[in-house]
Design a protein around this motif. Structure first.
Motif, PDB file in Angstrom:
ATOM      1  N   TYR A  27      -9.546  -0.775   0.218  1.00 37.80           N
ATOM      2  CA  TYR A  27     -10.457   0.060  -0.550  1.00 37.80           C
ATOM      3  C   TYR A  27     -10.785   1.297   0.286  1.00 37.80           C
ATOM      4  CZ  TYR A  27     -11.178  -3.799  -3.791  1.00 37.80           C
ATOM      5  OH  TYR A  27     -10.982  -4.792  -4.724  1.00 37.80           O
ATOM      6  N   GLY A  45      -9.613   5.046  -3.507  1.00 34.31           N
ATOM      7  CA  GLY A  45      -8.976   4.150  -4.456  1.00 34.31           C
ATOM      8  C   GLY A  45      -8.798   2.758  -3.904  1.00 34.31           C
ATOM      9  N   CYS A  46      -8.262   1.889  -4.757  1.00 32.56           N
ATOM     10  CA  CYS A  46      -7.933   0.522  -4.369  1.00 32.56           C
ATOM     11  C   CYS A  46      -6.412   0.434  -4.265  1.00 32.56           C
ATOM     12  CB  CYS A  46      -8.455  -0.472  -5.412  1.00 32.56           C
ATOM     13  SG  CYS A  46      -7.930  -2.166  -5.107  1.00 32.56           S
ATOM     14  N   TYR A  47      -5.918   0.032  -3.113  1.00 29.96           N
ATOM     15  CA  TYR A  47      -4.480   0.034  -2.855  1.00 29.96           C
ATOM     16  C   TYR A  47      -4.020  -1.342  -2.379  1.00 29.96           C
ATOM     17  CZ  TYR A  47      -5.332   5.074  -2.859  1.00 29.96           C
ATOM     18  OH  TYR A  47      -5.709   6.353  -3.197  1.00 29.96           O
ATOM     19  N   GLY A  61      -2.675   8.903  -4.453  1.00 21.24           N
ATOM     20  CA  GLY A  61      -3.575   8.062  -5.246  1.00 21.24           C
ATOM     21  C   GLY A  61      -2.844   7.040  -6.085  1.00 21.24           C
ATOM     22  N   GLN A 109      -2.849   4.012  -7.008  1.00 22.65           N
ATOM     23  CA  GLN A 109      -3.727   2.852  -6.991  1.00 22.65           C
ATOM     24  C   GLN A 109      -3.139   1.671  -7.754  1.00 22.65           C
ATOM     25  OE1 GLN A 109      -8.045   3.330  -7.514  1.00 22.65           O
ATOM     26  NE2 GLN A 109      -7.625   5.468  -8.016  1.00 22.65           N
ATOM     27  N   TYR A 116      -8.713   1.365 -13.096  1.00 21.66           N
ATOM     28  CA  TYR A 116      -8.720   1.861 -11.723  1.00 21.66           C
ATOM     29  C   TYR A 116     -10.120   1.755 -11.137  1.00 21.66           C
ATOM     30  CZ  TYR A 116      -3.975   3.617 -12.309  1.00 21.66           C
ATOM     31  OH  TYR A 116      -2.628   3.708 -12.511  1.00 21.66           O
TER      32      TYR A 116
END
Length: 350
Positions: A51, A93-95, A113, A115, A179
């Motif tokens: 995150y 973002g969440c990766y 980005g 994500q 997202y």
């Protein structure tokens, strides 16, 4: 006159050339190996979910990846971050990180980005906008204040065909993929899509057959939800309120009084029934202006498929405290059921 040692000179030149070639080959080999390490080889030993917040730094990301994703070659990761200028372009973002990802792929992922959607679950008690906003904010990056504001934004909600009064109708409890960085408007986009998907031609036909609009179905369903969490009885409870509407009775629904009081009381007292409000279904006939609760799909379907065949007009909690109810078609029978419950409640309180 001395002769020059041409053979020695040639050998020296040859050896020097070999040295230059060797050094060049070593440099080229090192460059090639670094390129392969950075671009082609997976650089992590385990899966991890990263995150990135707006104030997260690349160094914090590197440190976290080394610790949580168990980076194989930290130098490769740092080199990729520097080469791709992650410090300048990294996006929140969440990766999702997996062992097959290379250092350069991670750098590009963060810069562009790329994500992975997260799950947003809307369930449980949803009867106050502030609580709903906090529920959403606890799962996404968005802050609760901006969500709360969106739920009261007349102009924004008008784009979806709703108002601050009936916005509960648009929220369909479920789990959604979205997202982590979604804005309030993007969250509403997802809800409107779910709302439109729920209202199939079959359900629209059932609403029409009942003589209700979609909004009226939602209002009744919200009262059903406010009355009970015991799903098997939803059609019967819906049937009671529909029977009352059809016979001209006032709904007299306690959940509407609780809504007026912002759900801050544990018991509805007689004096509460006198509060002047368009939501007071003891004083005003018909439906309140909007939903008092976010209705579940089960509650909505209960209104579309009500159990009205026995003509029930009343119900009260079962004396066995099971969460179920006793239903009655006459007021006399209802008083008997209510007396049984009150007696059981008094015994339990001793």
């Amino acid at each position: 006159m001395m002769r020059k040692n041409t053979k020695g000179s040639k050998k020296t030149v040859f050896l020097s050339a070999l040295g230059v070639i060797a050094i060049g080959a070593l440099i080229a080999g090192t460059f090639a190996w670094n390129w392969i390490c950075d671009n082609r080889l997976g650089n992590f030993r385990r899966d991890a979910t990263l995150y990135v917040y707006p104030d997260t730094t690349p160094q914090q990301v590197v440190d976290w990846l080394i610790d949580s994703a168990q980076v194989v070659r930290p130098r490769s990761l740092r080199r990729a971050f520097e080469d791709k200028k992650v410090a300048d372009y990294m996006k929140p973002g969440c990766y999702e990180i997996n062992p097959q990802h290379s250092s350069v792929y991670i750098a590009r992922m963060l810069n562009n980005g790329w994500q992975t959607p997260v799950s947003l679950t809307l369930s449980g008690t949803m009867r106050q906008k502030g609580a709903i906003a906090r529920k959403i904010a606890s799962q996404l990056l968005v802050d609760s204040a901006s969500v709360h504001q969106a739920l009261n934004d007349k102009e924004l909600l008008a784009k979806y065909g709703f108002t601050p009064v009936n916005v509960f109708s648009m929220i369909i409890p479920d789990t959604y993929k979205i997202y982590w960085t979604a804005t309030p408007e993007e969250i509403l986009d997802v809800q409107k899509k779910a709302y439109d998907a729920f209202w199939t031609e079959e359900r629209l036909a059932k609403a029409k057959a009942q003589g209700f609009t979609k909004e009226e179905v939602s209002i009744i369903a919200s009262i059903v939800k406010g009355e009970s969490n015991y799903e098997p009885e939803f059609p019967k409870i819906a049937g009671v309120y529909i029977n009352r509407l059809r016979t001209g009775m006032r709904l007299q629904a306690d959940p509407t009084i609780a809504y007026i009081l912002d759900y801050k009381v544990n018991r509805i007292l007689l004096r509460h029934l006198e509060i002047e409000s368009p939501y007071n279904t003891y004083l005003h006939a018909g439906l309140p202006p909007g939903p008092i609760y976010v209705p579940t799909k089960a509650c909505l379907d209960a209104v579309l498929n009500p159990d009205t065949k026995d003509g029930y007009l009343y119900f009260c909690a079962n004396a066995d405290f099971s969460g179920s109810h006793k239903f009655a078609a006459s007021y006399r029978e209802h008083l008997k059921n209510a007396a049984e419950f009150q007696s059981a409640l008094n015994k339990r309180s001793r």
